[in-house]
Design a protein around this motif. Sequence first.
Motif, short mmCIF file in Angstrom:
data_model
loop_
_atom_site.label_atom_id
_atom_site.label_comp_id
_atom_site.label_asym_id
_atom_site.label_seq_id
_atom_site.Cartn_x
_atom_site.Cartn_y
_atom_site.Cartn_z
N ASP A 1 2.67 11.76 -5.36
CA ASP A 1 1.83 11.04 -4.50
C ASP A 1 0.96 10.30 -4.80
N THR A 2 0.76 9.14 -5.31
CA THR A 2 0.06 8.63 -6.21
C THR A 2 -1.55 7.97 -5.44
N GLY A 3 -1.33 8.75 -4.56
CA GLY A 3 -3.16 8.28 -3.57
C GLY A 3 -3.27 9.83 -4.04
N ALA A 4 -2.85 10.85 -4.14
CA ALA A 4 -3.60 12.19 -4.67
C ALA A 4 -4.01 11.97 -6.36
N MET A 5 -2.83 11.03 -6.98
CA MET A 5 -3.65 10.72 -8.21
C MET A 5 -5.09 10.49 -8.07
N TYR A 6 -5.26 9.39 -7.38
CA TYR A 6 -6.58 8.78 -6.89
C TYR A 6 -7.79 9.60 -6.04
N ARG A 7 -7.27 10.70 -5.69
CA ARG A 7 -8.00 11.43 -5.31
C ARG A 7 -8.50 12.45 -6.25
N ALA A 8 -7.81 12.74 -7.09
CA ALA A 8 -8.71 13.77 -8.11
C ALA A 8 -8.48 13.28 -9.26
N ILE B 1 -9.09 18.12 -2.50
CA ILE B 1 -8.78 16.63 -3.05
C ILE B 1 -8.50 15.89 -1.50
N ARG B 2 -8.55 16.16 -0.21
CA ARG B 2 -8.45 15.50 1.41
C ARG B 2 -9.59 16.02 1.82
N GLU B 3 -10.69 16.54 1.04
CA GLU B 3 -11.73 16.87 1.85
C GLU B 3 -12.73 15.65 1.85
N VAL C 1 -13.18 7.69 -2.82
CA VAL C 1 -12.07 7.49 -3.07
C VAL C 1 -11.34 6.18 -3.52
N SER C 2 -12.02 5.32 -2.22
CA SER C 2 -11.90 3.97 -2.96
C SER C 2 -12.52 3.09 -3.87
N PHE C 3 -13.55 3.95 -3.64
CA PHE C 3 -14.13 2.72 -4.71
C PHE C 3 -14.10 3.55 -5.80
N ILE C 4 -13.69 4.73 -6.55
CA ILE C 4 -12.93 5.28 -7.45
C ILE C 4 -11.92 4.47 -7.86
N SER C 5 -11.20 4.10 -6.61
CA SER C 5 -9.63 3.50 -7.27
C SER C 5 -9.69 2.18 -7.57
N SER C 6 -10.90 1.37 -6.88
CA SER C 6 -10.88 -0.25 -7.71
C SER C 6 -11.99 -0.61 -8.78
N ASP D 1 0.31 0.11 -5.08
CA ASP D 1 0.64 -0.64 -5.94
C ASP D 1 1.84 -0.78 -6.58
N ILE D 2 2.56 0.36 -6.30
CA ILE D 2 4.04 0.98 -6.89
C ILE D 2 4.60 -0.17 -6.96
N GLY D 3 5.32 -0.46 -6.08
CA GLY D 3 6.18 -1.81 -6.27
C GLY D 3 5.68 -3.51 -6.83
N LYS E 1 -11.41 -0.23 7.57
CA LYS E 1 -12.17 -0.25 6.55
C LYS E 1 -11.64 0.13 5.54
N ARG E 2 -10.94 1.07 5.34
CA ARG E 2 -9.72 1.22 4.39
C ARG E 2 -8.78 0.27 4.14
N ASP E 3 -8.72 -0.33 5.10
CA ASP E 3 -7.73 -1.17 4.94
C ASP E 3 -8.48 -2.22 3.54
N ASP F 1 -11.22 -2.23 2.35
CA ASP F 1 -10.81 -2.49 0.91
C ASP F 1 -9.50 -2.79 -0.17
N ASP F 2 -9.05 -2.68 0.37
CA ASP F 2 -7.64 -1.98 -0.26
C ASP F 2 -7.10 -3.15 -0.38
N GLU F 3 -6.93 -4.03 0.50
CA GLU F 3 -6.79 -5.08 0.31
C GLU F 3 -7.42 -6.09 -0.46
N GLU F 4 -9.34 -5.94 -0.56
CA GLU F 4 -9.70 -7.35 -0.43
C GLU F 4 -10.61 -7.44 -2.16
N ARG F 5 -9.91 -5.62 -2.80
CA ARG F 5 -10.16 -5.35 -3.99
C ARG F 5 -9.46 -6.47 -5.17
N THR F 6 -10.21 -6.28 -6.39
CA THR F 6 -9.71 -6.93 -7.46
C THR F 6 -8.54 -6.63 -8.02
O1 DC Z 1 -2.92 7.65 0.41
P1 DC Z 1 -4.10 7.90 0.09
O2 DC Z 1 -5.34 7.64 1.75
O3 DC Z 1 -3.99 9.62 -0.26
O4 DC Z 1 -5.11 7.26 -1.19
C1 DC Z 1 -5.83 7.40 -1.18
C2 DC Z 1 -7.05 6.32 -2.41
O5 DC Z 1 -6.20 5.85 -3.22
C3 DC Z 1 -6.77 4.60 -1.00
O6 DC Z 1 -8.17 4.33 -0.79
C4 DC Z 1 -6.00 4.03 -1.85
C5 DC Z 1 -6.01 4.25 -2.95
N1 DC Z 1 -4.88 4.07 -3.93
C6 DC Z 1 -4.89 3.96 -3.97
O7 DC Z 1 -5.68 2.49 -4.59
N2 DC Z 1 -3.53 3.30 -5.04
C7 DC Z 1 -2.12 4.00 -4.68
N3 DC Z 1 -1.32 3.45 -5.69
C8 DC Z 1 -2.50 5.03 -4.01
C9 DC Z 1 -3.61 5.02 -3.58
#
Ligand code: DC
Length: 232
Positions: A39-46, A94-96, A103-108, A135-137, A186-188, A190-195
Amino acid sequence: MESRIGRKLIIIAIDGPAASGKSTTARILAGRLGYTYIDTGAMYRAVTLRVIGAGLLDELRRDDSKVSGLLHDLIIEFRGDRVFLDGEDVSEAIRENSVSREVSFISSLKPVRDRLKELQQQMGAARGIVMDGRDIGTVVFPDAELKIFLVADPRERARRRHAELSLKGGCPGIPTVKDLEEEIRKRDRDDEERTHAPLKRHPEAVMVDTSKMTIEEQVGLVYDLAMQIVGQ
Ligand code: DC
């Protein structure tokens, strides 16, 4: 590479927006195939939790290059269903909300993406994994044998998140479906528009709209696609 029972081991990349059913689908699918779920979202959360714990959030908003110092000795592990950061079980932390908000800011941030990409590629090197994220694929494993892009209507995703939160029982504090839908939209954005590594479908990814599907149907569909590749 082959598994013990002679089946080809593949990488299954599942991307899509928040609450589209990625993690539930990925977890059940991995169990059925005897694969490891990541679960890579969990990694960004960590990483976000680490930044908050180090009291660096405000400083990073002024100068995000300072994040690099927090990344080189980062240890994230998955043990069964649990997530460990530097040896500590952070599965609940990490779910708090405090983490979800940032997490959107940190993952950007590019150094964060580069470091996690490296860790994710190491985790998947032996293949036999189902990895979900944004962004896995497209970026982490563009050579994944099976790429899935899960989508669902934002209102439906908000309903699912609401049902999930209600089940957890925090009754008075649960946001309304409408508020959750706003948050999801909003999260969609942020995730779609980041560089760096924005959320987008790889041209080879199979698009699956889960708005009207049950979990069983979602898993069944992806499982059948995987079996066509690894052989019955
Ligand atoms: O899947 P999630 O909601 O737990 O993901 C948390 C955040 O991490 C989400 O805002 C987008 C970011 N994320 C990312 O940028 N790239 C990934 N591969 C997984 C998550």
